[in-house]
Design a protein around this motif. Structure first.
Motif, PDB file in Angstrom:
ATOM      1  N   THR A 100       1.871 -10.975   7.908  1.00 38.20           N
ATOM      2  CA  THR A 100       2.014 -11.854   9.071  1.00 38.20           C
ATOM      3  C   THR A 100       2.326 -13.262   8.573  1.00 38.20           C
ATOM      4  O   THR A 100       2.347 -13.522   7.369  1.00 38.20           O
ATOM      5  CB  THR A 100       0.723 -11.901   9.910  1.00 38.20           C
ATOM      6  OG1 THR A 100      -0.328 -12.502   9.120  1.00 38.20           O
ATOM      7  CG2 THR A 100       0.282 -10.509  10.326  1.00 38.20           C
ATOM      8  N   ALA A 101       2.535 -14.187   9.508  1.00 37.85           N
ATOM      9  CA  ALA A 101       2.771 -15.587   9.143  1.00 37.85           C
ATOM     10  C   ALA A 101       1.437 -16.291   8.933  1.00 37.85           C
ATOM     11  O   ALA A 101       1.142 -17.325   9.530  1.00 37.85           O
ATOM     12  CB  ALA A 101       3.581 -16.275  10.231  1.00 37.85           C
ATOM     13  N   TYR A 149       6.462 -19.829  10.815  1.00 37.03           N
ATOM     14  CA  TYR A 149       5.962 -19.082  11.972  1.00 37.03           C
ATOM     15  C   TYR A 149       7.101 -18.882  12.981  1.00 37.03           C
ATOM     16  O   TYR A 149       7.896 -19.787  13.194  1.00 37.03           O
ATOM     17  CB  TYR A 149       4.818 -19.878  12.618  1.00 37.03           C
ATOM     18  CG  TYR A 149       4.224 -19.224  13.831  1.00 37.03           C
ATOM     19  CD1 TYR A 149       3.228 -18.265  13.714  1.00 37.03           C
ATOM     20  CD2 TYR A 149       4.678 -19.562  15.113  1.00 37.03           C
ATOM     21  CE1 TYR A 149       2.691 -17.663  14.837  1.00 37.03           C
ATOM     22  CE2 TYR A 149       4.145 -18.959  16.234  1.00 37.03           C
ATOM     23  CZ  TYR A 149       3.148 -18.013  16.085  1.00 37.03           C
ATOM     24  OH  TYR A 149       2.624 -17.405  17.195  1.00 37.03           O
ATOM     25  N   PRO A 150       7.217 -17.696  13.608  1.00 40.79           N
ATOM     26  CA  PRO A 150       6.303 -16.543  13.547  1.00 40.79           C
ATOM     27  C   PRO A 150       6.705 -15.470  12.538  1.00 40.79           C
ATOM     28  O   PRO A 150       6.014 -14.463  12.412  1.00 40.79           O
ATOM     29  CB  PRO A 150       6.404 -15.990  14.966  1.00 40.79           C
ATOM     30  CG  PRO A 150       7.839 -16.228  15.337  1.00 40.79           C
ATOM     31  CD  PRO A 150       8.219 -17.537  14.703  1.00 40.79           C
ATOM     32  N   GLY A 152       6.987 -15.602   9.097  1.00 38.85           N
ATOM     33  CA  GLY A 152       6.298 -15.543   7.814  1.00 38.85           C
ATOM     34  C   GLY A 152       7.294 -15.243   6.706  1.00 38.85           C
ATOM     35  O   GLY A 152       8.465 -15.577   6.789  1.00 38.85           O
TER      36      GLY A 152
END
Length: 341
Positions: A100-101, A149-150, A152
């Motif tokens: 994920t970010a 973001y978003p 990553g």
């Protein structure tokens, strides 16, 4: 599990004080380093939603790989984990990816204390280190790619050197005079609004220098930006302020936020800012001798870090809160070395 082993497990309430991910990271790092099994309940109880997120899962698994730990409950949404550390075996190359970010520095927060110490690293003699401000630590951090973001997708390499003995204590009681306020940020609107806010706070314009940096397209994933400002003093202190750009936030606001954060941290006269304040607690506890640090108002993150450090290491902390804007933290460290595991 025998009763003697069960009694040695440190039970930790994850809802204590700030009740977030920092408690989790500090407890797991010290568990791995000190070979003390822990059980944490009410994990991230004060966050919404509570329980582990993917970044926390990745961080705990990274620490587990460093010390060959047995774990239970390390999965997204879990509110209770068990961490049973084995021996730390270094040097080796490790990697972690939350998918994920998330923050790479928060992954490093849980791993870095563990990486400083191992029997093999301790036996590797090196030159005498005379850098008490930095605990005698000289890691290197290289940003290979930024991931905004978003999406990553950022990549950071941290190289941790061997240390020949316990960490040096630190004494930071005099901040000194601010020499300059350099910084890095894009785009120009962030620069101008940050500069204007700093001047309005009373910092002379001649002491402000901000450089705009634009990364090459091949060095980033996604689109984004941010601003980092820091003040250097003639006593060697660094005080920072930062802000990250998102789609809903105008560049003007980003520059102002970073400048106001820097000004707020400069206003209390401490030697560290509100973020370094809690990050250094683990190292104060592990260092040999008495450390003294003057800072601003004590944050909940710092109170949490002190609570966990005392529970896990036995280090003694004393807090002298001189009014609402000034605190002196004194710590008698345990002088940890791999042989004291």
């Amino acid at each position: 599990m025998t009763s003697s082993i069960a009694q040695s497990i440190v039970q930790i309430d994850g809802s204590f004080c700030e009740g977030g991910g920092q408690l989790l990271r500090n407890a797991v790092a010290l568990s791995a380093l000190l070979s003390k099994p822990i059980s944490i309940f009410n994990v991230r109880q004060n966050r919404r939603p509570p329980g582990l997120r993917r970044q926390h899962e990745a961080g705990i698994n990274l620490a587990a790989s460093i010390c060959s730990a047995d774990t239970k409950g390390v999965e997204v949404d879990s509110t209770m984990i068990d961490f049973r550390p084995g021996p730390i075996q270094l040097p080796k190359t490790l990697s972690a990816d939350p998918g994920t970010a998330g923050s790479t520095t928060l992954l490093l927060q849980i791993a870095f204390p563990c990486l400083l110490f191992s029997p093999s690293a301790h036996q590797a003699e090196s030159e005498s280190q005379e850098a008490p401000y930095h605990f005698g630590i000289s890691p290197t951090l290289t940003v290979h790619r930024r991931g905004y973001y978003p999406k990553g997708g950022g990549s950071v390499l941290c190289t941790v050197p061997a240390i020949p003995g316990p960490l040096f204590p630190v004494v930071l009681t005099e901040r000194g005079e601010v020499n300059c306020d350099p910084g890095e940020c894009p785009p120009q609107r962030m620069v101008s609004d940050a500069h204007r806010t700093l001047v309005a706070s009373g910092i002379p314009a001649r002491k402000i220098s901000i450089t705009a940096v634009r990364e090459r397209d091949q060095d980033v994933v996604g689109a984004g930006g941010g601003i980092l400002l820091w003040a250097e003093t003639d006593k060697g202190c660094l005080i920072a302020g930062s802000a990250v750009s998102i789609k809903e936030k105008k560049p003007k606001r980003v520059g102002e936020e970073a400048a106001k954060e820097l000004v707020r941290n400069l206003s209390h006269g401490g030697c560290v800012d509100e973020y370094l304040q809690d990050q250094m607690i683990i190292f104060l506890a592990l260092a040999q001798g008495t450390s003294i640090v003057k800072t601003g108002p004590l944050t909940d993150h710092t109170r949490t870090a002190i609570h966990i450090a005392q529970r896990m290491t036995g280090a003694r902390f004393h807090l002298d809160e001189n009014g609402p804007d000034s605190t002196t933290i004194t710590c008698e460290g345990i002088g940890f070395t791999p042989s004291s595991r």
